[in-house]
Design a protein around this motif. Structure first.
Motif, PDB file in Angstrom:
ATOM      1  N   VAL A 119      38.053  47.779  45.106  1.00 22.68           N
ATOM      2  CA  VAL A 119      37.307  46.966  46.079  1.00 22.68           C
ATOM      3  C   VAL A 119      36.153  46.200  45.409  1.00 22.68           C
ATOM      4  CG1 VAL A 119      37.884  48.474  48.006  1.00 22.68           C
ATOM      5  CG2 VAL A 119      35.824  48.941  46.650  1.00 22.68           C
ATOM      6  N   LYS A 120      35.836  46.564  44.179  1.00 23.02           N
ATOM      7  CA  LYS A 120      34.760  45.877  43.456  1.00 23.02           C
ATOM      8  C   LYS A 120      35.267  44.634  42.715  1.00 23.02           C
ATOM      9  CE  LYS A 120      31.894  49.978  42.772  1.00 23.02           C
ATOM     10  NZ  LYS A 120      31.189  50.833  41.770  1.00 23.02           N
ATOM     11  N   GLY A 121      36.568  44.384  42.848  1.00 28.37           N
ATOM     12  CA  GLY A 121      37.117  43.194  42.210  1.00 28.37           C
ATOM     13  C   GLY A 121      37.696  43.484  40.834  1.00 28.37           C
ATOM     14  N   SER A 122      37.986  42.437  40.089  1.00 33.75           N
ATOM     15  CA  SER A 122      38.607  42.569  38.761  1.00 33.75           C
ATOM     16  C   SER A 122      37.796  41.801  37.719  1.00 33.75           C
ATOM     17  CB  SER A 122      40.038  42.013  38.786  1.00 33.75           C
ATOM     18  OG  SER A 122      40.830  42.701  39.739  1.00 33.75           O
ATOM     19  N   ASP A 123      37.781  42.363  36.531  1.00 34.02           N
ATOM     20  CA  ASP A 123      37.064  41.742  35.411  1.00 34.02           C
ATOM     21  C   ASP A 123      38.079  41.191  34.405  1.00 34.02           C
ATOM     22  OD1 ASP A 123      34.489  42.407  36.333  1.00 34.02           O
ATOM     23  OD2 ASP A 123      34.765  44.462  35.588  1.00 34.02           O
ATOM     24  N   TYR A 124      37.949  39.913  34.112  1.00 36.40           N
ATOM     25  CA  TYR A 124      38.852  39.283  33.144  1.00 36.40           C
ATOM     26  C   TYR A 124      38.072  38.942  31.873  1.00 36.40           C
ATOM     27  CZ  TYR A 124      41.856  35.840  30.887  1.00 36.40           C
ATOM     28  OH  TYR A 124      42.627  35.159  29.977  1.00 36.40           O
ATOM     29  N   ARG A 125      38.694  39.234  30.708  1.00 40.57           N
ATOM     30  CA  ARG A 125      38.053  38.919  29.435  1.00 40.57           C
ATOM     31  C   ARG A 125      39.090  38.336  28.465  1.00 40.57           C
ATOM     32  NH1 ARG A 125      34.698  39.907  32.527  1.00 40.57           N
ATOM     33  NH2 ARG A 125      32.893  41.318  32.352  1.00 40.57           N
ATOM     34  N   TRP A 126      38.616  37.407  27.645  1.00 41.42           N
ATOM     35  CA  TRP A 126      39.456  36.778  26.619  1.00 41.42           C
ATOM     36  C   TRP A 126      38.657  36.721  25.320  1.00 41.42           C
ATOM     37  CZ3 TRP A 126      44.280  34.084  26.434  1.00 41.42           C
ATOM     38  CH2 TRP A 126      44.480  33.316  25.279  1.00 41.42           C
ATOM     39  N   LEU A 127      39.299  37.107  24.210  1.00 38.73           N
ATOM     40  CA  LEU A 127      38.671  37.076  22.888  1.00 38.73           C
ATOM     41  C   LEU A 127      39.601  36.352  21.922  1.00 38.73           C
ATOM     42  CD1 LEU A 127      36.436  38.065  20.874  1.00 38.73           C
ATOM     43  CD2 LEU A 127      37.806  40.169  20.608  1.00 38.73           C
ATOM     44  N   ASP A 128      39.032  35.464  21.130  1.00 38.82           N
ATOM     45  CA  ASP A 128      39.848  34.679  20.205  1.00 38.82           C
ATOM     46  C   ASP A 128      39.117  34.530  18.867  1.00 38.82           C
ATOM     47  OD1 ASP A 128      40.416  31.803  18.985  1.00 38.82           O
ATOM     48  OD2 ASP A 128      42.177  32.327  20.165  1.00 38.82           O
ATOM     49  N   VAL A 129      39.856  34.651  17.755  1.00 34.03           N
ATOM     50  CA  VAL A 129      39.279  34.438  16.431  1.00 34.03           C
ATOM     51  C   VAL A 129      40.143  33.446  15.663  1.00 34.03           C
ATOM     52  CG1 VAL A 129      40.491  36.422  15.399  1.00 34.03           C
ATOM     53  CG2 VAL A 129      38.428  35.500  14.299  1.00 34.03           C
ATOM     54  N   SER A 130      39.473  32.520  14.995  1.00 29.38           N
ATOM     55  CA  SER A 130      40.159  31.507  14.188  1.00 29.38           C
ATOM     56  C   SER A 130      39.576  31.525  12.777  1.00 29.38           C
ATOM     57  CB  SER A 130      39.981  30.121  14.813  1.00 29.38           C
ATOM     58  OG  SER A 130      40.520  29.117  13.987  1.00 29.38           O
ATOM     59  N   LEU A 131      40.449  31.502  11.768  1.00 27.55           N
ATOM     60  CA  LEU A 131      40.034  31.528  10.368  1.00 27.55           C
ATOM     61  C   LEU A 131      40.557  30.283   9.660  1.00 27.55           C
ATOM     62  CD1 LEU A 131      41.074  35.230   9.602  1.00 27.55           C
ATOM     63  CD2 LEU A 131      38.827  34.426  10.361  1.00 27.55           C
ATOM     64  N   LEU A 132      39.712  29.669   8.844  1.00 27.07           N
ATOM     65  CA  LEU A 132      40.094  28.460   8.129  1.00 27.07           C
ATOM     66  C   LEU A 132      39.506  28.522   6.721  1.00 27.07           C
ATOM     67  CD1 LEU A 132      41.562  25.739   8.509  1.00 27.07           C
ATOM     68  CD2 LEU A 132      39.387  24.781   9.289  1.00 27.07           C
ATOM     69  N   ASN A 212      35.049  34.983  26.283  1.00 29.96           N
ATOM     70  CA  ASN A 212      34.684  34.527  27.630  1.00 29.96           C
ATOM     71  C   ASN A 212      35.207  35.493  28.687  1.00 29.96           C
ATOM     72  OD1 ASN A 212      37.293  33.341  29.032  1.00 29.96           O
ATOM     73  ND2 ASN A 212      37.384  32.674  26.898  1.00 29.96           N
ATOM     74  N   GLY A 213      34.675  35.337  29.887  1.00 34.09           N
ATOM     75  CA  GLY A 213      35.116  36.211  30.974  1.00 34.09           C
ATOM     76  C   GLY A 213      34.615  35.742  32.318  1.00 34.09           C
ATOM     77  N   THR A 214      35.202  36.325  33.356  1.00 37.40           N
ATOM     78  CA  THR A 214      34.795  36.023  34.723  1.00 37.40           C
ATOM     79  C   THR A 214      35.119  37.215  35.609  1.00 37.40           C
ATOM     80  OG1 THR A 214      34.892  34.342  36.466  1.00 37.40           O
ATOM     81  CG2 THR A 214      36.986  35.003  35.490  1.00 37.40           C
ATOM     82  N   GLY A 215      34.754  37.116  36.863  1.00 35.59           N
ATOM     83  CA  GLY A 215      35.082  38.162  37.826  1.00 35.59           C
ATOM     84  C   GLY A 215      35.927  37.585  38.943  1.00 35.59           C
ATOM     85  N   TYR A 216      36.893  38.375  39.421  1.00 34.16           N
ATOM     86  CA  TYR A 216      37.766  37.958  40.523  1.00 34.16           C
ATOM     87  C   TYR A 216      37.578  38.882  41.714  1.00 34.16           C
ATOM     88  CZ  TYR A 216      40.369  34.946  37.278  1.00 34.16           C
ATOM     89  OH  TYR A 216      40.734  33.976  36.386  1.00 34.16           O
ATOM     90  N   ALA A 217      37.927  38.366  42.873  1.00 34.97           N
ATOM     91  CA  ALA A 217      37.935  39.150  44.111  1.00 34.97           C
ATOM     92  C   ALA A 217      36.609  39.847  44.367  1.00 34.97           C
ATOM     93  CB  ALA A 217      39.080  40.166  44.083  1.00 34.97           C
ATOM     94  N   GLY A 218      35.552  39.112  44.190  1.00 38.67           N
ATOM     95  CA  GLY A 218      34.234  39.668  44.495  1.00 38.67           C
ATOM     96  C   GLY A 218      33.467  40.174  43.292  1.00 38.67           C
ATOM     97  N   ALA A 219      34.126  40.353  42.168  1.00 40.59           N
ATOM     98  CA  ALA A 219      33.416  40.822  40.971  1.00 40.59           C
ATOM     99  C   ALA A 219      32.601  39.664  40.379  1.00 40.59           C
ATOM    100  CB  ALA A 219      34.412  41.338  39.940  1.00 40.59           C
ATOM    101  N   LYS A 220      31.460  39.992  39.840  1.00 43.70           N
ATOM    102  CA  LYS A 220      30.594  38.967  39.280  1.00 43.70           C
ATOM    103  C   LYS A 220      31.020  38.580  37.865  1.00 43.70           C
ATOM    104  CE  LYS A 220      26.427  40.291  41.836  1.00 43.70           C
ATOM    105  NZ  LYS A 220      24.998  40.724  41.700  1.00 43.70           N
ATOM    106  N   ALA A 221      30.728  37.348  37.503  1.00 42.95           N
ATOM    107  CA  ALA A 221      30.964  36.911  36.118  1.00 42.95           C
ATOM    108  C   ALA A 221      29.973  37.633  35.211  1.00 42.95           C
ATOM    109  CB  ALA A 221      30.779  35.396  36.013  1.00 42.95           C
ATOM    110  N   PRO A 222      30.343  37.902  33.973  1.00 37.79           N
ATOM    111  CA  PRO A 222      29.421  38.589  33.063  1.00 37.79           C
ATOM    112  C   PRO A 222      28.197  37.723  32.772  1.00 37.79           C
ATOM    113  CG  PRO A 222      31.286  37.706  31.851  1.00 37.79           C
ATOM    114  CD  PRO A 222      31.612  37.535  33.306  1.00 37.79           C
ATOM    115  N   ALA A 223      27.101  38.365  32.472  1.00 43.04           N
ATOM    116  CA  ALA A 223      25.883  37.627  32.134  1.00 43.04           C
ATOM    117  C   ALA A 223      26.066  36.916  30.800  1.00 43.04           C
ATOM    118  CB  ALA A 223      24.700  38.593  32.054  1.00 43.04           C
TER     119      ALA A 223
END
Length: 247
Positions: A119-132, A212-223
């Protein structure tokens, strides 16, 4: 008139000797400049005249060799512990590698996860690394110089993300040779995503970490501060991985 007889006598005397001797000894009685002008090449050499300078081939340009000769596996550049901390409920712990035709010079890997909190919603997170990685090239410069030239462009790319709002940049001390952080928010699918991007140059290698990340269904986006803290943690892992791969 008194001088004409001796002159005539000399002319007749010269006519009586061989032609070769005439050229050498029968010059005008006015001065010796004519004999000097007709001196043979061998005479010039004997007199010590300097020879024409020869042109030597220009030396080939040289550049310092690149310090890092290879890259780590991008999906192992960030530790499993860091991935677990930053991406809860990660779908694929080993990461999803990006396509590359030259893994020794470029690599990419990403992780994502959606943690359902009821009921507190869902937390989504994405992490990406690029090397050159950049090699040294006599025509282009050293690997380090080439990485330096690309560094600013990578930072500018992050700052110019389409749709980004509240864009802020700051240095990241103590990480690599150069490091710049870019934070911003982005509206997607009616949700606000918080982004942290850090571009780091370590010798001749550029590392870009995006979290990056966000919150769904009522969950807050991360600070924004929490997102950037996680980005710093991940980029430190990547810098250490590059050094370890080249020991």
């Amino acid at each position: 008139m008194h001088r004409s007889a001796p002159r005539l006598t000399r002319i007749l005397a010269c006519a009586a000797v061989p032609v070769m001797l005439v050229a050498a000894g029968c010059s005008s009685d006015d001065s010796g400049s004519g004999a000097s002008a007709s001196a043979s090449p061998s005479a010039s050499a004997a007199s010590g005249s300097p020879a024409a300078p020869t042109t030597s081939a220009a030396p080939s340009p040289s550049v310092a060799p690149a310090k890092f000769a290879k890259l780590p596996d991008a999906c192992k550049a960030i530790t499993a512990k860091t991935v677990e901390d930053l991406v809860p409920a990660v779908k694929k712990k080993s990461g999803t590698p990006g396509r590359s035709s030259d893994l020794n010079n470029r690599g990419n890997c990403s992780w994502n996860g959606l943690k359902d909190r009821g009921v507190k919603g869902s937390d989504y997170r994405w992490l990406d690394v690029s090397l050159l990685r950049f090699d040294s090239d006599p025509t282009l410069g050293s690997g380090e110089e080439r990485a330096q030239e690309k560094y600013s462009g990578k930072v500018d790319e992050a700052k110019a993300t389409e749709g980004a709002i509240d864009v802020r940049t700051s240095p990241v001390p103590g990480v690599g040779d150069q490091a710049r952080a870019v934070s911003y928010s982005l509206k997607k699918t009616d949700e606000t995503f918080r982004y942290g991007v850090i571009v780091v140059r370590t010798e001749n290698v550029l590392i870009t970490v995006s979290y990056n990340g966000t919150g769904y269904a009522g969950a807050k986006a991360p600070a924004a501060g929490d997102v950037m803290e996680g980005t710093v943690k991940a980029v430190k892992d990547a810098v250490a991985a590059v050094a370890a791969a080249n020991k």
